[in-house]
Design an enzyme around this catalytic site. Structure first.
Site: not given
Length: 310
Positions: A281, A251, A153
């Protein structure tokens, strides 16, 4: 493919966003409360805390040695958390799995967080630790081959930015970059990528939540137009390290990660993009107990070890 049923069960228990302001201290405390005790974590040969002395100051690191050996390939890991969450502890299980499945000695970076530390403090810490690792190679029993960087991320954002900074500085020791569902474009115009609309709601990370979650970083002086903030905006990707970009089907950030992989290939960089179907995600951090998602660690090991020393 629909979202994995085990993920769907968890998503069904989450409260709907109510629009209230985010509280970093409370959210960090909530994360810390979820960290399992040591006796419930994946055992490795050795795990030790240390301090990296860098140009940006002293940075806490945690060093994971997977097994006893004379020497090791190295992997420097940057945790995720929208630049204001995450720690050595909250992502300890990710670093342990990376060490186990890659066979690399993993150095996890406890970089400074926004908003308390303004841009580019966290990025400078990550880059400084990579340089420190290279300098301390002998004390880390580095075999002089792989020096990989990996992150999930916002940590994936730092991976791309560190790779770019290193290239521009003429520091050529980084051999690989691994990005798990990276946040590479902090311009959150919903028309920039189809996945921002396709996966806007119902999958954990929601498109409407991107601005509030990243506001602490952007409010600390990070400009979305700066390629060190939004690495997808870098004009020339030639000469960067070989890359593995792992994305999640459900995501909002899926398409920017996959675009980064394509642009690397177009620039002559060896880049592999691997989309995990049924995933959302954060799946590497939150759902790696599901065998098909734990596969991301195994794939990382295959990627790094197939290109050892290249």
């Amino acid at each position: 493919m629909t979202i994995h049923p085990e993920i769907a069960k968890i998503l069904a228990t989450l409260p709907a966003p109510d629009g209230s302001p985010l509280n970093p201290e409370a959210m960090r405390a909530g994360e810390a409360a979820q960290v399992p005790p040591l006796d419930q974590r994946l055992p490795l040969h050795a795990v030790e805390d240390a301090t990296a002395v860098t140009p940006s100051g002293e940075v806490p690191v945690r060093i994971y040695t997977p097994a006893e050996a004379d020497s090791y390939d190295l992997l420097v890991y940057f945790h995720g958390g929208a630049f204001f969450l995450g720690s050595l502890d909250t992502h300890d299980h990710v670093a342990r799995s990376l060490a186990k499945e890659t066979g690399h000695k993993v150095i996890s970076v406890g970089y400074r967080l926004a908003p308390e530390a303004v841009f580019p403090a966290g990025l400078d810490d990550c880059y400084g630790v990579v340089r420190w690792v290279a300098e301390q190679g002998s004390s880390l029993s580095w075999n002089g081959k792989n020096l990989a960087i990996a992150g999930d991320s916002s940590g994936g954002n730092f991976v791309a930015a560190v790779a770019a900074k290193a290239h521009d500085d003429g520091f050529d020791r980084i051999t690989h970059q691994v990005l798990f569902y990276p946040s590479l474009d902090l311009d959150f115009d919903v028309d920039r990528y189809p996945s921002l609309r396709e996966n806007a709601e119902g999958y954990g990370l929601e498109t409407a939540g991107l601005k509030p979650f990243n506001s602490f970083y952007l409010g600390s002086g990070a400009d979305p137009a700066d390629p060190l903030v939004s690495p997808i905006k870098r004009g020339d990707l030639a000469g960067l390290p070989a890359a593995l970009v792992i994305t999640a089907e459900h995501d909002p950030l899926r398409d920017e990660g996959e675009l980064y992989g394509r642009r690397l290939n177009e620039a002559g960089v060896d880049a592999t993009v691997s989309r995990y179907q049924g995933a959302n995600h954060g799946f590497v951090q939150n759902f790696a107990w599901i065998p098909e998602f734990y596969r991301a660690f195994e794939e990382t090991g295959e990627f790094l070890n197939a290109r050892a020393g290249q």
